[in-house]
Design a protein around this motif. Sequence first.
Motif, short mmCIF file in Angstrom:
data_model
loop_
_atom_site.label_atom_id
_atom_site.label_comp_id
_atom_site.label_asym_id
_atom_site.label_seq_id
_atom_site.Cartn_x
_atom_site.Cartn_y
_atom_site.Cartn_z
N UNK A 286 0.84 -1.20 0.00
CA UNK A 286 0.00 0.00 0.00
C UNK A 286 0.87 1.25 0.00
N UNK A 289 3.63 0.65 -3.61
CA UNK A 289 3.10 0.56 -4.96
C UNK A 289 1.80 1.34 -5.16
N UNK A 290 0.85 1.13 -4.25
CA UNK A 290 -0.41 1.85 -4.43
C UNK A 290 -0.27 3.31 -4.05
N UNK A 292 -1.21 4.49 -1.40
CA UNK A 292 -2.50 4.80 -0.81
C UNK A 292 -2.39 5.08 0.67
N UNK B 141 -9.23 -3.49 -2.64
CA UNK B 141 -8.91 -3.78 -4.04
C UNK B 141 -9.21 -5.21 -4.43
N UNK C 63 -1.93 -4.13 -6.13
CA UNK C 63 -3.36 -4.33 -5.96
C UNK C 63 -4.06 -3.26 -6.77
#
Lengths: 447, 301, 311
Positions: A286, A289-290, A292, B141, C63
Amino acid sequence: MKRFTTFLALLIVLALLVSACAVPVAAPAAAPAGEPAAADGAAPAAEPVSIVFYQRGYVEGGTDAGSVNTAKAIEVFEQNNPTIDVQIVGIPWTAEGDTKLETALAAGSDINVFRVTSPNLPRYAKQGVLSEITPYLTDEDKADFYESAFQVATVDGKVWAWPLWVTAISIFANTDIFAERGVELPTLEKPWTWDEFVAAAKELTFVRDDGTEVSGFTASSKWGAVEYYPLMYIDGGRILSADGKQFVQNQPEGVSSLDKLASLALEHKVTPPDFGTVDQATVRSQFLEQKSVAMLMSTPGFVPEIEKAALPFAVLAPPIGDLGKLVTNGAFGLFAVVDVEDKAKEAAAHELAKYLTGSQVATDVAGWQLAPGLRRSNTSYATTPAREIIAKLVESGVYEAPVAVSAELGSRYGAALQSIILGEQTAQEAMDELAPDYQAELDALNQ
Amino acid sequence: MMAKPIPLRRRVARFWHRHKWSYFFIAPSMILFFLFIGYPVFHAFLLAFQKVSLRQSEWVGLKNFQDIFTSRLFLDSMWHTLVYAVCVVAAWIISSLAVAAFLQPMTNRVQSLFRGAFYLPYVTSIIVISLVWIYIFQPQYGFFNYLLGLVGLPRVLWLQDPDIALFSLILSTILIVPGTGVVLYSASIGSIPRELYEAAEVEGATAWHKWVSITVPLLKPTTLYLMVIYTIAGFQVFERVYIMTGGGPINRTTTIVQLIYMTAFSDFNFGRASAQALVLFAIIATISFVQFRFLSTDVEY
Amino acid sequence: MSSAPIARPTTVAASRQWGARLRRILVRVFIYCGLIAAAAVSLFPLYWLFVTAVTPASATLKLPPQLIPTNPTLDNITNLIQISGIGKLSIAGLQAIQMPRLLLWFVNTLLIGLISTGIHVLFDTMAGYAFAKRKFPGSNLFFWMILAALMIPGQVTLVPLYLMITKFKLVNTFAGVLLPGLADVIGIFLLKQYIQTMPGELEEAARIDGASEWQTFARIIVPLAAPGMAVTAIFAFQRYWNAFLWPLVVLQNPDLFTVQVGLSYLYNSEFGTNYGLMMSGAALASIPMIIFFFAFQRYFMQGLRVGAIKG
């Protein structure tokens, strides 16, 4: 026919009984822990001695960093100590690796030194299989190590393992998101207070135009890999008293910090929906990569990954709570020496452990120091500004004494933490529920 | 008239003559069994009555069992495991039988392909499968919540909600048709002689009738095997749950084997772990006994 | 009436016939769709595994997960080969051959797997036949003992078994890994059930013809039990191939490792698991298993033919 069958059955049971009684449950036990009169003390053995070293993640001839470093370190050690021959047995960094080590211990196989982490150390100490390091510590050593270094390995004034390094937990901040939302980064000299931290996290929790959600803060929360631990100490609370004899987390300081932790999810809503049960790999993904998550509380092992991904980041200290000063927490890497009959082997094993946890080894083997060391003289970890901050945090660490509670109680404790974060119970309720059983186990251990 | 008593020597000789081949056939397996399974199991059985740790052991009689049954976590784990096993066994038997049945009328080539498709997932390690499911269940997700979002339903906290975590675990297990069952049922259905069906057809039986009165009864040995094996596997579930939820949240999915593993290798309480294993064994054995009662027949084609 | 065109269904019966045929086709299609859907769901993890195996390490844990690999690369695999180092293969005195360790692990596992499976199938068929068709004192007792042993979780027998292996000085040897595995009895149960269904007349006939016990077994029972044996072979091979805990505990020399054991050292570190490497390793490891499965699958076909011969 039937009578024959019963006769056959009895015969089999008899045979098994006879063979079972002929074999003891465990191999003949070594001498009980304690100093025999003819101990060698700290002097290295004069005649050749061969010891067995169980090292994590080591593959003979492997070319990964861990194997190469271990092989080099042992090579240098053997050069400096020609009478000691070290045989290395590798075990993987998994729970099954633990099982392999423990099966060998239970079966009485040859083991002299093994790598251990602080969550696992208490069980081994409790079983009486370890050899005390205190006689092998010179005054120099005692001055060199940080005081907190021994907290995690000390029972009743005796130290049971050589501390290698600590995975001092800090907060990793995605500076791009900070800049995007106009939030200023704190520094180590002027760290955030709790309220400043919460305000910042709220600013950093938003929904992007394309619909992706960004949360201000998260940390690995799966039991066995909990990384939000420092937050439990910021108000001065802790799980056990410093001597490890009392359960104190249901006291006001302990409860208030748990309340603060839960408020992140329940009241301020700055965490992702899986906070409280999420595993380490997911939160790292998270963050990396994301993107977020703006702030991730995690261990120094994550730093090389962030650098490899070239993500702009900063290292922040955990916020300051009612205690008024910086705290951190983390797991220790240590080397434990097994208590065996052959005292020459034991002494040799201590020599090896001392070398591997000394400051010399980091110069002998490049890339050895993967986490901040625990000796004042060992400065080889701080190779970048980020790492420097982590290294500085080590001194402020608060660590629990090594108390081996049952696995069942441990998992109930983890469940209590989860229920607090998920809002099923208040912190006071959860800790009060746990207190009597926890204290009962502590009392039983301290008899 | 009294028959003359047969001398012992001749009785032994006759016994040997009659049964020596039987013992010969089972000898290799049984010797290996006693050496490498029988003995350790017996050893473990003895441990259950002792307090054992790394360096000592002492006899404590039934104390381990007492401790077990007063432990809340043990009883909860027993319950979780029971629920899991019952649901999974039922679902697996039904789904593999259904799939094998549907595959039956198809050509060999097609059957081969489908069988491969159903069995292959089992060649990958359980760790990988569990990781895949964690991603499928991820609240933000994951695939399932994505589907729910498409039809406008709110997101579900599959593995995070203490009340539904166990259900999610069961779902993840039964959604995949068990390859072992498909393969076995296929082989068994294929072995049923054509003539039985032909004879029934002559008497005007429908497909359903043929199914219910010929196929299913003749499949009893296979069904018994699968039921017993699946029951054992269901009750011994460990890695899958441990990786996906670690027994949580709030210990609502802890399974019995996880507890045994923790007791043995975290607490080094080998005696208590053995006692737990014995209790588990008693439960599985009872259930299997009942299954044998119901499904064991001397079916010959 | 007789001069009306033939094609149109003019009677109620004819239209009902069309309706029935349509229904049958729909059912057929429905079943096919259902099966394909079920197969797709079952295969998804395997598919995803192979996709991740060829995905560059940095993109692994994305994801939502990428279903189609965008930059397929063999980097992960070459990485694995590299970090496992070079090992020496030596079988009972034969000259040691040097090869990349990863390959060595495959060879080791293959050796152990094939030998074990072969012995297993033979012993289990023998025992399964005896339990199924022969009445002898103790048969029930032994069978229940075998079954009971399956119900004990392996965790509690680990230490006693290890103690025994230590005493036989079999630690860190192939034999130490092989022998306890051979005692696995799941095949006996399977073959017993399978052989039980075979008609007894065939044996009778053979015996009347003067065949010895072994000949009866080898010539009559074995060919008929072939599908069951093939299934046992597949199950057995899979258990050995994926066996992890026992080989890990027994083996210490990396040159003797099996695939699963060796891989676990490579992708786990103190600071976490490298999922990219792990998936690549798992993908590689599953390939021989897949081959083995398809090779033995065709023996099931025999089941159908057997039915035709009998009677």
